[in-house]
Motif scaffolding. Structure first.
Motif, PDB file in Angstrom:
ATOM      1  N   GLN A 118       0.831  -1.205   0.000  1.00 46.00           N
ATOM      2  CA  GLN A 118       0.000   0.000   0.000  1.00 46.00           C
ATOM      3  C   GLN A 118       0.868   1.259   0.000  1.00 46.00           C
ATOM      4  O   GLN A 118       0.553   2.238  -0.678  1.00 46.00           O
ATOM      5  CB  GLN A 118      -0.914   0.012   1.216  1.00 46.00           C
ATOM      6  N   MET A 119       1.948   1.234   0.767  1.00 39.53           N
ATOM      7  CA  MET A 119       2.822   2.401   0.833  1.00 39.53           C
ATOM      8  C   MET A 119       3.564   2.619  -0.491  1.00 39.53           C
ATOM      9  O   MET A 119       3.764   3.764  -0.918  1.00 39.53           O
ATOM     10  CB  MET A 119       3.806   2.270   1.990  1.00 39.53           C
ATOM     11  N   GLN A 120       3.951   1.549  -1.143  1.00 41.82           N
ATOM     12  CA  GLN A 120       4.573   1.690  -2.455  1.00 41.82           C
ATOM     13  C   GLN A 120       3.579   2.256  -3.464  1.00 41.82           C
ATOM     14  O   GLN A 120       3.935   3.097  -4.302  1.00 41.82           O
ATOM     15  CB  GLN A 120       5.104   0.332  -2.918  1.00 41.82           C
ATOM     16  N   GLN A 121       2.326   1.809  -3.363  1.00 47.77           N
ATOM     17  CA  GLN A 121       1.298   2.341  -4.258  1.00 47.77           C
ATOM     18  C   GLN A 121       1.024   3.805  -3.960  1.00 47.77           C
ATOM     19  O   GLN A 121       0.807   4.613  -4.871  1.00 47.77           O
ATOM     20  CB  GLN A 121       0.013   1.529  -4.116  1.00 47.77           C
ATOM     21  N   LEU A 122       1.045   4.172  -2.659  1.00 47.34           N
ATOM     22  CA  LEU A 122       0.850   5.576  -2.290  1.00 47.34           C
ATOM     23  C   LEU A 122       1.926   6.450  -2.932  1.00 47.34           C
ATOM     24  O   LEU A 122       1.628   7.530  -3.466  1.00 47.34           O
ATOM     25  CB  LEU A 122       0.888   5.722  -0.771  1.00 47.34           C
ATOM     26  N   ALA A 123       3.168   5.991  -2.904  1.00 49.82           N
ATOM     27  CA  ALA A 123       4.255   6.757  -3.526  1.00 49.82           C
ATOM     28  C   ALA A 123       4.039   6.887  -5.031  1.00 49.82           C
ATOM     29  O   ALA A 123       4.281   7.960  -5.608  1.00 49.82           O
ATOM     30  CB  ALA A 123       5.592   6.094  -3.227  1.00 49.82           C
ATOM     31  N   ARG A 124       3.550   5.827  -5.659  1.00 46.19           N
ATOM     32  CA  ARG A 124       3.271   5.898  -7.100  1.00 46.19           C
ATOM     33  C   ARG A 124       2.108   6.850  -7.373  1.00 46.19           C
ATOM     34  O   ARG A 124       2.162   7.656  -8.323  1.00 46.19           O
ATOM     35  CB  ARG A 124       2.969   4.499  -7.649  1.00 46.19           C
ATOM     36  N   ASP A 125       1.067   6.760  -6.561  1.00 48.52           N
ATOM     37  CA  ASP A 125      -0.092   7.639  -6.763  1.00 48.52           C
ATOM     38  C   ASP A 125       0.280   9.106  -6.631  1.00 48.52           C
ATOM     39  O   ASP A 125      -0.295   9.973  -7.307  1.00 48.52           O
ATOM     40  CB  ASP A 125      -1.186   7.299  -5.745  1.00 48.52           C
ATOM     41  N   LEU A 126       1.247   9.385  -5.755  1.00 43.31           N
ATOM     42  CA  LEU A 126       1.696  10.765  -5.541  1.00 43.31           C
ATOM     43  C   LEU A 126       2.794  11.166  -6.525  1.00 43.31           C
ATOM     44  O   LEU A 126       3.390  12.225  -6.399  1.00 43.31           O
ATOM     45  CB  LEU A 126       2.191  10.935  -4.107  1.00 43.31           C
ATOM     46  N   LYS A 127       3.064  10.263  -7.492  1.00 51.51           N
ATOM     47  CA  LYS A 127       4.041  10.513  -8.562  1.00 51.51           C
ATOM     48  C   LYS A 127       5.444  10.756  -7.991  1.00 51.51           C
ATOM     49  O   LYS A 127       6.174  11.644  -8.445  1.00 51.51           O
ATOM     50  CB  LYS A 127       3.592  11.677  -9.452  1.00 51.51           C
ATOM     51  N   LEU A 128       5.792   9.948  -6.989  1.00 49.39           N
ATOM     52  CA  LEU A 128       7.105  10.068  -6.355  1.00 49.39           C
ATOM     53  C   LEU A 128       8.089   9.023  -6.843  1.00 49.39           C
ATOM     54  O   LEU A 128       9.226   8.986  -6.386  1.00 49.39           O
ATOM     55  CB  LEU A 128       6.964   9.957  -4.828  1.00 49.39           C
ATOM     56  N   GLY A 133      14.442   7.884 -12.159  1.00 52.23           N
ATOM     57  CA  GLY A 133      15.114   8.081 -10.869  1.00 52.23           C
ATOM     58  C   GLY A 133      14.093   8.392  -9.803  1.00 52.23           C
ATOM     59  O   GLY A 133      13.355   9.369  -9.909  1.00 52.23           O
ATOM     60  N   ALA A 134      14.035   7.563  -8.787  1.00 55.05           N
ATOM     61  CA  ALA A 134      12.968   7.668  -7.803  1.00 55.05           C
ATOM     62  C   ALA A 134      13.214   8.796  -6.814  1.00 55.05           C
ATOM     63  O   ALA A 134      14.331   9.034  -6.382  1.00 55.05           O
ATOM     64  CB  ALA A 134      12.826   6.346  -7.060  1.00 55.05           C
ATOM     65  N   SER A 135      12.146   9.493  -6.445  1.00 55.54           N
ATOM     66  CA  SER A 135      12.203  10.401  -5.324  1.00 55.54           C
ATOM     67  C   SER A 135      12.022   9.649  -4.016  1.00 55.54           C
ATOM     68  O   SER A 135      12.484  10.074  -2.975  1.00 55.54           O
ATOM     69  CB  SER A 135      11.116  11.480  -5.455  1.00 55.54           C
ATOM     70  N   VAL A 136      11.270   8.533  -4.072  1.00 51.29           N
ATOM     71  CA  VAL A 136      11.129   7.627  -2.940  1.00 51.29           C
ATOM     72  C   VAL A 136      11.634   6.267  -3.365  1.00 51.29           C
ATOM     73  O   VAL A 136      11.231   5.746  -4.406  1.00 51.29           O
ATOM     74  CB  VAL A 136       9.665   7.537  -2.456  1.00 51.29           C
ATOM     75  N   CYS A 137      12.510   5.704  -2.566  1.00 50.31           N
ATOM     76  CA  CYS A 137      13.144   4.427  -2.887  1.00 50.31           C
ATOM     77  C   CYS A 137      12.782   3.406  -1.808  1.00 50.31           C
ATOM     78  O   CYS A 137      12.887   3.695  -0.615  1.00 50.31           O
ATOM     79  CB  CYS A 137      14.662   4.623  -2.967  1.00 50.31           C
ATOM     80  N   PHE A 138      12.345   2.225  -2.234  1.00 49.58           N
ATOM     81  CA  PHE A 138      12.017   1.128  -1.322  1.00 49.58           C
ATOM     82  C   PHE A 138      12.998  -0.028  -1.561  1.00 49.58           C
ATOM     83  O   PHE A 138      12.724  -0.912  -2.369  1.00 49.58           O
ATOM     84  CB  PHE A 138      10.595   0.633  -1.563  1.00 49.58           C
TER      85      PHE A 138
END
Length: 260
Positions: A118-128, A133-138
């Motif tokens: 869910q948190m990875q999807q949240l980052a995608r939904d927020l276009k991060l 190059g990721a702004s948020v990296c998991f």
């Protein structure tokens, strides 16, 4: 009905930090300990920084491309405030659009649980996250050299938890000379604030938003000072040998009193 007698009959209660001692007074009635003593909790020194550690971490998180980053390393769980952190980071990105390069947000921890997804999807939904190059990296769970490389390489460690009895990872970050950005629900927050070893916020959207924004605005000379304070905080309060000495001193003192 039972534990209050354990407390009353003990020669004293030992606590890891001030907040833990204060919270312990709430669930028992009557609460009449003979003594309340803060001895801390000893945490081992981290291994010395090596190039292999940084290489191992960057291999786990290649999206960084050498950029600075903020580090969250813990379970990816609702109580850790991960959603607040991602949303605060998204606001930071929006507020600084086109003005300056921001640190990447690294969220390290087991990521295959339902909440982790869910948190990875949240980052995608927020276009991060994107392919360039990721702004948020998991990077997932980090261990060994990769874990220590993550600590040593970060700008600061961040944990906006809704509840944390102590926070071993917070202390490990301090030991690596890293300022910590934490909520006031991490029980050692008072010790962090007293030594200016980081920043403290409420565990709310507004609180986390403000803390992340405040960190980005901190000038480099102040960051240097905070890094020094972080290490001093670790040595003074949490280093294993010093915590062991405090415990030993308490036990010796009690032994002397018993003899007298």
């Amino acid at each position: 009905m039972i534990e209050k007698h354990v407390i009353a009959n003990a020669d004293g209660l030992l606590f890891t930090c001030q907040k833990e001692m204060e919270l312990a007074r709430e669930p028992f009635s009557p609460y009449r300990p003979k003594k309340e003593i803060i001895v801390g909790l000893g945490v081992a020194e981290p291994p010395a920084e090596t190039a292999a550690m940084l290489d191992a971490f960057h291999a786990s998180c290649p999206e960084l491309h050498g950029r600075p980053y903020l580090l969250f390393i813990s379970r990816i769980h609702p109580k850790k405030g991960v959603d607040l952190l991602i949303q605060a980071y998204a606001k930071l990105v929006a507020d600084h659009a086109g003005t300056s390069e921001l640190p990447v947000l690294v969220i390290a921890g087991p990521k295959d649980s339902d909440y982790g997804k869910q948190m990875q999807q949240l980052a995608r939904d927020l276009k991060l996250t994107d392919n360039s190059g990721a702004s948020v990296c998991f990077p997932g769970m980090l261990q060994g050299d990769a874990k220590w490389g993550a600590f040593y390489g970060c700008e600061a460690f961040v944990l906006p938890s809704h509840q944390e009895n102590f926070g071993i990872a917070v202390v490990e970050a301090l030991a690596c000379c890293k300022p910590v950005l934490i909520s006031d629900q991490v029980n050692i927050y008072q010790e962090i604030a007293n030594q200016s070893a980081g920043m403290v916020c409420t565990d709310t959207a507004d609180g986390v938003n403000q803390m992340v924004a405040d960190w980005v605005a901190v000038p480099e000379p102040k960051r240097v000072e905070m890094r020094s304070n972080a290490r001093n905080c670790f040595v003074d309060l949490f280093k294993a040998s010093n915590a062991a000495k405090r415990l030993s001193d308490v036990l010796r003192s009690e032994k002397r009193e018993a003899r007298s």
